[in-house]
Scaffold this motif. Structure first.
Motif, PDB file in Angstrom:
ATOM      1  N   ARG A   1       0.837  -1.197   0.000  1.00  0.00           N
ATOM      2  CA  ARG A   1       0.000   0.000   0.000  1.00  0.00           C
ATOM      3  C   ARG A   1       0.873   1.247   0.000  1.00  0.00           C
ATOM      4  O   ARG A   1       2.019   1.225   0.453  1.00  0.00           O
ATOM      5  CB  ARG A   1      -0.914   0.011   1.214  1.00  0.00           C
ATOM      6  N   ALA A   2       0.323   2.333  -0.497  1.00  0.00           N
ATOM      7  CA  ALA A   2       1.038   3.608  -0.521  1.00  0.00           C
ATOM      8  C   ALA A   2       1.066   4.214   0.881  1.00  0.00           C
ATOM      9  O   ALA A   2       0.222   3.916   1.720  1.00  0.00           O
ATOM     10  CB  ALA A   2       0.344   4.561  -1.489  1.00  0.00           C
ATOM     11  N   GLY A   3       2.063   5.041   1.136  1.00  0.00           N
ATOM     12  CA  GLY A   3       2.133   5.812   2.368  1.00  0.00           C
ATOM     13  C   GLY A   3       2.460   5.004   3.603  1.00  0.00           C
ATOM     14  O   GLY A   3       3.147   3.984   3.555  1.00  0.00           O
ATOM     15  N   LYS A   4       1.909   5.494   4.738  1.00  0.00           N
ATOM     16  CA  LYS A   4       2.206   4.900   6.036  1.00  0.00           C
ATOM     17  C   LYS A   4       1.776   3.432   6.098  1.00  0.00           C
ATOM     18  O   LYS A   4       2.491   2.594   6.645  1.00  0.00           O
ATOM     19  CB  LYS A   4       1.506   5.693   7.139  1.00  0.00           C
ATOM     20  N   ALA A   5       0.617   3.098   5.520  1.00  0.00           N
ATOM     21  CA  ALA A   5       0.134   1.715   5.561  1.00  0.00           C
ATOM     22  C   ALA A   5       1.134   0.767   4.899  1.00  0.00           C
ATOM     23  O   ALA A   5       1.395  -0.326   5.404  1.00  0.00           O
ATOM     24  CB  ALA A   5      -1.228   1.601   4.879  1.00  0.00           C
ATOM     25  N   GLY A   6       1.714   1.179   3.786  1.00  0.00           N
ATOM     26  CA  GLY A   6       2.707   0.354   3.109  1.00  0.00           C
ATOM     27  C   GLY A   6       3.985   0.225   3.904  1.00  0.00           C
ATOM     28  O   GLY A   6       4.600  -0.842   3.954  1.00  0.00           O
ATOM     29  N   ARG A   7       4.401   1.310   4.538  1.00  0.00           N
ATOM     30  CA  ARG A   7       5.606   1.260   5.375  1.00  0.00           C
ATOM     31  C   ARG A   7       5.404   0.343   6.583  1.00  0.00           C
ATOM     32  O   ARG A   7       6.358  -0.194   7.121  1.00  0.00           O
ATOM     33  CB  ARG A   7       6.004   2.668   5.820  1.00  0.00           C
ATOM     34  N   GLU A   8       4.147   0.166   6.995  1.00  0.00           N
ATOM     35  CA  GLU A   8       3.836  -0.741   8.103  1.00  0.00           C
ATOM     36  C   GLU A   8       3.663  -2.187   7.632  1.00  0.00           C
ATOM     37  O   GLU A   8       3.371  -3.067   8.424  1.00  0.00           O
ATOM     38  CB  GLU A   8       2.570  -0.274   8.823  1.00  0.00           C
ATOM     39  N   GLY A   9       3.823  -2.422   6.333  1.00  0.00           N
ATOM     40  CA  GLY A   9       3.775  -3.780   5.807  1.00  0.00           C
ATOM     41  C   GLY A   9       2.441  -4.213   5.239  1.00  0.00           C
ATOM     42  O   GLY A   9       2.268  -5.371   4.871  1.00  0.00           O
ATOM     43  N   ASN A  10       1.481  -3.309   5.123  1.00  0.00           N
ATOM     44  CA  ASN A  10       0.170  -3.667   4.575  1.00  0.00           C
ATOM     45  C   ASN A  10       0.229  -3.757   3.054  1.00  0.00           C
ATOM     46  O   ASN A  10       0.882  -2.944   2.400  1.00  0.00           O
ATOM     47  CB  ASN A  10      -0.883  -2.639   4.982  1.00  0.00           C
ATOM     48  N   SER A  11      -0.473  -4.735   2.502  1.00  0.00           N
ATOM     49  CA  SER A  11      -0.501  -4.919   1.060  1.00  0.00           C
ATOM     50  C   SER A  11      -1.882  -5.375   0.624  1.00  0.00           C
ATOM     51  O   SER A  11      -2.707  -5.781   1.443  1.00  0.00           O
ATOM     52  CB  SER A  11       0.560  -5.928   0.621  1.00  0.00           C
ATOM     53  N   VAL A  12      -2.128  -5.277  -0.674  1.00  0.00           N
ATOM     54  CA  VAL A  12      -3.370  -5.752  -1.279  1.00  0.00           C
ATOM     55  C   VAL A  12      -2.990  -6.603  -2.480  1.00  0.00           C
ATOM     56  O   VAL A  12      -1.896  -6.472  -3.028  1.00  0.00           O
ATOM     57  CB  VAL A  12      -4.300  -4.594  -1.690  1.00  0.00           C
TER      58      VAL A  12
END
Length: 165
Positions: A102-113
């Motif tokens: 994911r873009a932004g903070k969510a991606g930096r936290e390891g979230n993906s789709v």
């Protein structure tokens, strides 16, 4: 889709750092790509078989690029899978679950789709009949080709919206 240049492509990525975008492999044959028949530009990284990228023009005209990952190849003999975008079926590893950070903070936290897509990223060409999968790989639909293209773009933009959340 409009003709794209390498700087446009590199500047469009939303789910990686500028350094990662600068190191991404960009196809050298951009002048030969059939942009008029593409809803997105997708390619695999020849140096990293588990990576690919996709750049799409959003309804507002902006470009969004995303870096994607492939899962390790699965072994299966008679397995067929269906692409979520173009509804083309392929044997074995012809369809893969492509995941995007994911873009932004969510991606930096390891979230993906993720989204099940044709592994060769040629969905726009399959829908337009410009690339043939094996016989019987495309369902006969009551939708017109324009409606199928609209469906592909709706699903693609929904996926991109999820990446951008």
């Amino acid at each position: 889709m409009q003709q794209l240049t390498e700087p446009q492509i590199r500047g469009s990525f939303v789910n990686c750092t500028k350094g990662e975008a600068a190191r991404l492999h960009v196809p050298r044959d951009l002048d030969e790509r059939p942009f008029a028949d593409l809803d997105f530009l997708g390619w695999r990284d020849p140096g990293a078989p588990d990576r690919c990228a996709l750049v799409a023009e959003r309804p507002d005209g902006s470009l969004v690029g995303i870096a994607l990952r492939f899962p390790p190849p699965q072994r299966g003999f008679l397995q067929r899978s269906l692409c979520s975008l173009c509804l083309t079926t392929h044997p074995r590893s012809g369809v893969s679950l492509l995941t995007a950070r994911r873009a932004g903070k969510a991606g930096r936290e390891g979230n993906s789709v993720g989204l099940y897509m044709c592994t060769d990223l040629a969905c726009p060409l399959y829908v337009r009949g410009l690339k043939q999968a094996e016989p019987g790989a495309r369902f006969e639909e009551s939708l017109t080709q324009e409606e199928q293209i609209e469906r592909l773009n709706t699903k693609l933009n929904a996926f991109l919206d999820n990446v951008l959340k």
